[in-house]
Design a protein around this motif. Structure first.
Motif, PDB file in Angstrom:
ATOM      1  N   THR A 561       0.906  -8.466 -11.977  1.00 21.83           N
ATOM      2  CA  THR A 561       1.713  -7.334 -11.526  1.00 21.83           C
ATOM      3  C   THR A 561       0.867  -6.476 -10.599  1.00 21.83           C
ATOM      4  O   THR A 561      -0.280  -6.139 -10.931  1.00 21.83           O
ATOM      5  CB  THR A 561       2.195  -6.486 -12.711  1.00 21.83           C
ATOM      6  OG1 THR A 561       3.088  -7.276 -13.512  1.00 21.83           O
ATOM      7  CG2 THR A 561       2.934  -5.244 -12.245  1.00 21.83           C
ATOM      8  N   VAL A 562       1.423  -6.105  -9.456  1.00 18.87           N
ATOM      9  CA  VAL A 562       0.666  -5.341  -8.471  1.00 18.87           C
ATOM     10  C   VAL A 562       1.459  -4.105  -8.063  1.00 18.87           C
ATOM     11  O   VAL A 562       2.674  -4.163  -7.863  1.00 18.87           O
ATOM     12  CB  VAL A 562       0.329  -6.205  -7.235  1.00 18.87           C
ATOM     13  CG1 VAL A 562       1.588  -6.713  -6.557  1.00 18.87           C
ATOM     14  CG2 VAL A 562      -0.517  -5.429  -6.244  1.00 18.87           C
ATOM     15  N   LEU A 563       0.754  -2.982  -7.977  1.00 17.98           N
ATOM     16  CA  LEU A 563       1.320  -1.720  -7.497  1.00 17.98           C
ATOM     17  C   LEU A 563       0.655  -1.398  -6.160  1.00 17.98           C
ATOM     18  O   LEU A 563      -0.564  -1.208  -6.092  1.00 17.98           O
ATOM     19  CB  LEU A 563       1.088  -0.594  -8.501  1.00 17.98           C
ATOM     20  CG  LEU A 563       1.533   0.808  -8.067  1.00 17.98           C
ATOM     21  CD1 LEU A 563       3.050   0.854  -7.850  1.00 17.98           C
ATOM     22  CD2 LEU A 563       1.110   1.868  -9.097  1.00 17.98           C
ATOM     23  N   LEU A 564       1.449  -1.348  -5.098  1.00 21.57           N
ATOM     24  CA  LEU A 564       0.947  -1.076  -3.753  1.00 21.57           C
ATOM     25  C   LEU A 564       1.327   0.337  -3.334  1.00 21.57           C
ATOM     26  O   LEU A 564       2.427   0.821  -3.650  1.00 21.57           O
ATOM     27  CB  LEU A 564       1.531  -2.084  -2.759  1.00 21.57           C
ATOM     28  CG  LEU A 564       1.324  -3.578  -3.063  1.00 21.57           C
ATOM     29  CD1 LEU A 564       1.980  -4.430  -1.985  1.00 21.57           C
ATOM     30  CD2 LEU A 564      -0.151  -3.908  -3.198  1.00 21.57           C
ATOM     31  N   HIS A 565       0.431   0.972  -2.590  1.00 24.43           N
ATOM     32  CA  HIS A 565       0.667   2.317  -2.077  1.00 24.43           C
ATOM     33  C   HIS A 565       0.507   2.292  -0.563  1.00 24.43           C
ATOM     34  O   HIS A 565      -0.483   1.771  -0.042  1.00 24.43           O
ATOM     35  CB  HIS A 565      -0.315   3.311  -2.702  1.00 24.43           C
ATOM     36  CG  HIS A 565      -0.137   4.711  -2.209  1.00 24.43           C
ATOM     37  ND1 HIS A 565       1.085   5.295  -2.012  1.00 24.43           N
ATOM     38  CD2 HIS A 565      -1.063   5.661  -1.847  1.00 24.43           C
ATOM     39  CE1 HIS A 565       0.941   6.533  -1.584  1.00 24.43           C
ATOM     40  NE2 HIS A 565      -0.372   6.782  -1.458  1.00 24.43           N
ATOM     41  N   ARG A 566       1.451   2.847   0.132  1.00 20.83           N
ATOM     42  CA  ARG A 566       1.394   2.862   1.598  1.00 20.83           C
ATOM     43  C   ARG A 566       0.480   4.004   2.051  1.00 20.83           C
ATOM     44  O   ARG A 566       0.803   5.182   1.846  1.00 20.83           O
ATOM     45  CB  ARG A 566       2.785   3.018   2.195  1.00 20.83           C
ATOM     46  CG  ARG A 566       2.833   2.749   3.697  1.00 20.83           C
ATOM     47  CD  ARG A 566       4.257   2.815   4.234  1.00 20.83           C
ATOM     48  NE  ARG A 566       4.315   2.320   5.603  1.00 20.83           N
ATOM     49  CZ  ARG A 566       5.398   2.348   6.371  1.00 20.83           C
ATOM     50  NH1 ARG A 566       6.542   2.847   5.877  1.00 20.83           N
ATOM     51  NH2 ARG A 566       5.377   1.879   7.594  1.00 20.83           N
ATOM     52  N   THR A 567      -0.607   3.645   2.702  1.00 23.15           N
ATOM     53  CA  THR A 567      -1.601   4.643   3.119  1.00 23.15           C
ATOM     54  C   THR A 567      -1.655   4.812   4.629  1.00 23.15           C
ATOM     55  O   THR A 567      -2.223   5.802   5.111  1.00 23.15           O
ATOM     56  CB  THR A 567      -2.992   4.225   2.620  1.00 23.15           C
ATOM     57  OG1 THR A 567      -3.286   2.900   3.068  1.00 23.15           O
ATOM     58  CG2 THR A 567      -3.034   4.257   1.084  1.00 23.15           C
ATOM     59  N   ARG A 568      -1.071   3.858   5.392  1.00 29.58           N
ATOM     60  CA  ARG A 568      -1.081   3.968   6.860  1.00 29.58           C
ATOM     61  C   ARG A 568       0.309   3.647   7.401  1.00 29.58           C
ATOM     62  O   ARG A 568       0.937   2.683   6.973  1.00 29.58           O
ATOM     63  CB  ARG A 568      -2.103   2.991   7.455  1.00 29.58           C
ATOM     64  CG  ARG A 568      -3.561   3.336   7.132  1.00 29.58           C
ATOM     65  CD  ARG A 568      -4.528   2.322   7.767  1.00 29.58           C
ATOM     66  NE  ARG A 568      -4.377   1.007   7.173  1.00 29.58           N
ATOM     67  CZ  ARG A 568      -4.134  -0.105   7.876  1.00 29.58           C
ATOM     68  NH1 ARG A 568      -3.988  -0.044   9.197  1.00 29.58           N
ATOM     69  NH2 ARG A 568      -4.030  -1.271   7.266  1.00 29.58           N
ATOM     70  N   PRO A 569       0.800   4.439   8.345  1.00 33.30           N
ATOM     71  CA  PRO A 569       2.150   4.213   8.910  1.00 33.30           C
ATOM     72  C   PRO A 569       2.153   3.088   9.930  1.00 33.30           C
ATOM     73  O   PRO A 569       2.472   3.283  11.107  1.00 33.30           O
ATOM     74  CB  PRO A 569       2.487   5.563   9.532  1.00 33.30           C
ATOM     75  CG  PRO A 569       1.164   6.129   9.947  1.00 33.30           C
ATOM     76  CD  PRO A 569       0.175   5.667   8.897  1.00 33.30           C
ATOM     77  N   VAL A 570       1.835   1.882   9.481  1.00 33.10           N
ATOM     78  CA  VAL A 570       1.797   0.719  10.351  1.00 33.10           C
ATOM     79  C   VAL A 570       3.179   0.060  10.358  1.00 33.10           C
ATOM     80  O   VAL A 570       3.779  -0.123   9.295  1.00 33.10           O
ATOM     81  CB  VAL A 570       0.719  -0.283   9.884  1.00 33.10           C
ATOM     82  CG1 VAL A 570       0.715  -1.516  10.777  1.00 33.10           C
ATOM     83  CG2 VAL A 570      -0.650   0.382   9.892  1.00 33.10           C
ATOM     84  N   PRO A 571       3.698  -0.319  11.538  1.00 33.68           N
ATOM     85  CA  PRO A 571       5.000  -1.017  11.569  1.00 33.68           C
ATOM     86  C   PRO A 571       4.954  -2.307  10.742  1.00 33.68           C
ATOM     87  O   PRO A 571       3.999  -3.070  10.802  1.00 33.68           O
ATOM     88  CB  PRO A 571       5.203  -1.317  13.052  1.00 33.68           C
ATOM     89  CG  PRO A 571       4.373  -0.302  13.763  1.00 33.68           C
ATOM     90  CD  PRO A 571       3.179  -0.067  12.883  1.00 33.68           C
ATOM     91  N   ILE A 572       6.025  -2.503   9.975  1.00 37.48           N
ATOM     92  CA  ILE A 572       6.103  -3.679   9.097  1.00 37.48           C
ATOM     93  C   ILE A 572       7.102  -4.664   9.674  1.00 37.48           C
ATOM     94  O   ILE A 572       8.270  -4.314   9.899  1.00 37.48           O
ATOM     95  CB  ILE A 572       6.523  -3.261   7.668  1.00 37.48           C
ATOM     96  CG1 ILE A 572       5.582  -2.196   7.115  1.00 37.48           C
ATOM     97  CG2 ILE A 572       6.597  -4.474   6.749  1.00 37.48           C
ATOM     98  CD1 ILE A 572       6.046  -1.598   5.807  1.00 37.48           C
ATOM     99  N   PRO A 573       6.678  -5.895   9.955  1.00 39.00           N
ATOM    100  CA  PRO A 573       7.615  -6.897  10.470  1.00 39.00           C
ATOM    101  C   PRO A 573       8.798  -7.107   9.522  1.00 39.00           C
ATOM    102  O   PRO A 573       8.622  -7.273   8.313  1.00 39.00           O
ATOM    103  CB  PRO A 573       6.760  -8.159  10.585  1.00 39.00           C
ATOM    104  CG  PRO A 573       5.354  -7.662  10.687  1.00 39.00           C
ATOM    105  CD  PRO A 573       5.298  -6.414   9.848  1.00 39.00           C
ATOM    106  N   GLY A 574      10.003  -7.105  10.080  1.00 39.82           N
ATOM    107  CA  GLY A 574      11.202  -7.352   9.281  1.00 39.82           C
ATOM    108  C   GLY A 574      11.735  -6.139   8.541  1.00 39.82           C
ATOM    109  O   GLY A 574      12.749  -6.239   7.837  1.00 39.82           O
ATOM    110  N   LEU A 575      11.073  -4.985   8.684  1.00 41.15           N
ATOM    111  CA  LEU A 575      11.532  -3.785   7.963  1.00 41.15           C
ATOM    112  C   LEU A 575      12.928  -3.393   8.428  1.00 41.15           C
ATOM    113  O   LEU A 575      13.209  -3.366   9.632  1.00 41.15           O
ATOM    114  CB  LEU A 575      10.554  -2.636   8.196  1.00 41.15           C
ATOM    115  CG  LEU A 575      10.848  -1.329   7.429  1.00 41.15           C
ATOM    116  CD1 LEU A 575       9.535  -0.641   7.065  1.00 41.15           C
ATOM    117  CD2 LEU A 575      11.722  -0.370   8.234  1.00 41.15           C
ATOM    118  N   ARG A 576      13.788  -3.080   7.481  1.00 40.05           N
ATOM    119  CA  ARG A 576      15.143  -2.649   7.811  1.00 40.05           C
ATOM    120  C   ARG A 576      15.649  -1.707   6.729  1.00 40.05           C
ATOM    121  O   ARG A 576      15.578  -2.013   5.536  1.00 40.05           O
ATOM    122  CB  ARG A 576      16.078  -3.842   7.955  1.00 40.05           C
ATOM    123  CG  ARG A 576      17.475  -3.429   8.439  1.00 40.05           C
ATOM    124  CD  ARG A 576      18.379  -4.619   8.762  1.00 40.05           C
ATOM    125  NE  ARG A 576      18.740  -5.393   7.570  1.00 40.05           N
ATOM    126  CZ  ARG A 576      18.280  -6.600   7.303  1.00 40.05           C
ATOM    127  NH1 ARG A 576      17.383  -7.165   8.115  1.00 40.05           N
ATOM    128  NH2 ARG A 576      18.661  -7.248   6.222  1.00 40.05           N
TER     129      ARG A 576
END
Length: 600
Positions: A561-576
């Motif tokens: 199980t992994v918990l990720l935290h967004r730390t940089r506003p990098v564009p994410i491929p496929g984001l919608r």
């Protein structure tokens, strides 16, 4: 006793002495006494003539005996009345205690299964999280909205669930969220609504067995209450968290019971409320109206016949208006839930197809064979008894929706759909048993068979879980999800594993992690076990790798199980993220769904 000579004393009989000794005259020592009315002699007799002492004594004795008999009879009658009243009162008290016990049993079993699913992480974002968000919106004075539903299925922002399904009855639960703002409120409320049906089922049994001896009626009420309380459809629905069927079950029972009691206005009231549980309940109301009209006509009840005809017309009309007008007006896409492609692309095409080739209905209804198994299970667990009552006709629309459907989710008997049928089928079974009450041996065998089959199904589909300690604990792959969810701050935007999403609905803006990145601040996902709606574990791992490469860091990791935290506003491929012009998409059903009647 004959007439005695005047010179002999008259002895009272034992009965006379015991009942009224003071009314027996003493014999006179004089052979020629004066006539006396008290002694019973003839007051017009000559003074020197013989007195009819025997007749007088007999008259007085019998009068006393009759007075004593009547007094004793009255006393015994009053005593027997008091005893009978006390016996009747004790019977009613015992009956109430049995009813309370069965109601408590139903609540405890349903609540236990629901809370067990919560504890073991079986109650998921689809559908407990969706209903939790909807009722919370009602509690805040808003239309019912669910980000979990809207984002995953690409509905526009602010889309109301009233455009998805017609379930305004859910608003009745909103005040409970002012007391406890938690998804478990829904689990307990559903258990209470199911349990509220127990006394109604017992009344239905008494109506059905009104011509049977009182003991048979009481036993039928107890049997009906027990089978209902431990009914496998209620257990299955409780296992799956919460659904709108929580209202459909008691509303259906109350509609049926009021009709049997000839309270036609009340029956129409509950029929109207039933239409607020889901958009297709109007079809059930229409079928009920036909049954009620025929029964009332045969009984000579004009009010019942008029009510039945009104319901027969109004029920289907309500469903048609809701589906064709209201749902689209609330933003629901036309034909979004049309699952009958084998009949036609839309209702008009399906109707034309059926009119041209009516045998198509049978072909679709029996293929794949799991549909036949579904119907056999549903009716067989009540020993086919529902087929003996016209009330069974109310189940036809609901069964037709499932056997004609292309959606494999409709075919197994482990979802909440069977609970819609339960009050109908159980009422029909009780009515059939009532017709057999004059044939005691057959009645006992058939009732015992229904009880045994229903109980066995209840054990298989729920009761065994309550006594298995491992069923109260999350599986090893799910346990880290709870720990990780506690690390997410309040008010955060979260994409969460569907399994743990309900733990976050009350304090975060949560949607479920799916095949499309949404750019949330936190992402909680498993990488060793497949979770809905991903097609494979590999797809989940690819998602984690994509996010780690585009602005996310690992905040916590344990046992897959992994918990990720967004730390940089990098564009994410496929984001919608769904916008005002989003086109809703339908769920892709995994291939293993619908292949097994009992597969969870």
């Amino acid at each position: 006793m004959g007439n005695a000579p005047p010179h002999l004393p008259i002895r009272p009989s034992d009965e006379d002495a015991g009942l009224a000794p003071s009314l027996i005259p003493s014999p006179s020592p004089s052979p020629n006494p004066s006539p006396s009315p008290v002694g019973g002699g003839d007051p017009t007799a000559a003074p020197g003539g013989p007195r009819e002492v025997g007749d007088g004594a007999r008259t007085g004795g019998q009068g006393g005996a009759r007075g004593g008999d009547q007094g004793g009879t009255r006393d015994r009658g009053r005593a027997e009345g008091r005893d009978g009243g006390r016996d009747e009162g004790r019977d009613k008290a015992r009956d109430r205690r049995r009813g309370v016990a069965l109601t408590a049993l139903c609540f405890l079993v349903c609540a236990g299964l629901g809370l067990q699913s919560w504890t073991a992480l079986r109650a998921t974002g689809f559908d407990l999280g969706i209903f939790d968000q909807a009722v919370r919106a009602y509690a805040h004075g808003e239309l019912p909205r669910s980000p979990i539903k809207n984002v995953h299925h690409e509905f526009p922002p602010g889309f109301s669930l009233l455009g998805d399904h017609f379930t305004p009855a859910l608003a009745l639960l909103a005040p409970l969220y002012l007391l406890w703002d938690d998804p478990r409120t829904l689990i307990l409320a559903q258990a209470a609504l199911f349990a509220a049906g127990v006394p109604v089922v017992r009344r239905i049994a008494r109506h059905a067995f009104q011509d049977a001896p009182p003991l048979v009626g009481r036993r039928a009420a107890d049997l009906g209450g027990l089978v209902y309380a431990l009914g496998w459809p209620l257990l299955g629905s409780s296992y799956n968290g919460f659904h709108e069927v929580a209202f459909a079950v008691p509303f259906t029972l109350l509609m049926l019971e009021r009709g049997l009691a000839h309270r036609y206005g009340a029956a129409a009231f509950w029929a109207a409320l039933l239409c607020t549980a889901k958009e297709d309940m109007g079809l059930v109301v229409g079928a009920y109206g036909l049954v009620l009209a025929v029964r009332a006509h045969r009984a000579g009840h004009r009010a019942g016949r008029a009510t039945g005809l009104a319901l027969a017309l109004a029920g289907p009309l309500v469903s048609a208006l809701v589906i064709s007008w209201f749902l689209p007006a609330m933003g629901g896409p036309e034909g979004y839930y049309w699952s009958y492609g084998r009949l036609g692309a839309d209702p008009a095409e399906a109707l034309a197809h059926v009119l041209i080739a009516p045998w198509t209905l049978l072909q679709v209804a029996v293929t794949p064979f799991v549909k036949v198994a579904m119907v056999a299970w549903i009716l067989g667990t009540l020993a086919l008894l529902p087929l003996g009552s016209p009330t069974c006709l109310l189940a036809v629309p609901l069964l037709a929706e499932r056997v004609l459907s292309d959606n494999p989710n409709h075919w197994p008997v482990i979802n909440h759909y069977d609970a819609f049928l339960w009050p109908i089928l159980l009422t029909a079974a009780l009515e059939t048993l009532a017709r057999l009450h004059g044939r005691r041996a057959l009645l006992r065998r058939w009732a015992a068979g229904a009880l045994a089959l229903s109980s066995a199904a209840a054990v298989v589909l729920g009761l065994d879980l309550l006594v298995r300690p491992d069923s109260w604990r999350p599986s090893p792959d799910k346990r880290p999800l709870v720990t990780a969810a506690a690390l997410i701050p309040d008010g955060a935007r979260v994409e969460a594993d569907n399994t743990v999403a309900p733990r976050l609905t009350a304090r975060t803006d949560v949607v479920i992690a799916d095949g499309t990145p949404r750019g949330a601040d936190w992402v909680l996902l498993r990488t060793d076990d497949r979770t809905f709606p991903f097609a494979s574990v590999e797809e989940q791992r690819q998602r984690v790798a994509l996010l780690l490469a585009h602005g996310y860091t690992t905040a916590w990791h344990r046992d897959g199980t992994v918990l990720l935290h967004r730390t940089r506003p990098v564009p994410i491929p496929g984001l919608r993220v769904p916008g005002p012009d989003s086109t809703p998409v339908r769920e892709a059903v995994p291939e293993d769904v619908g292949t097994n009647l009992l597969l969870r």
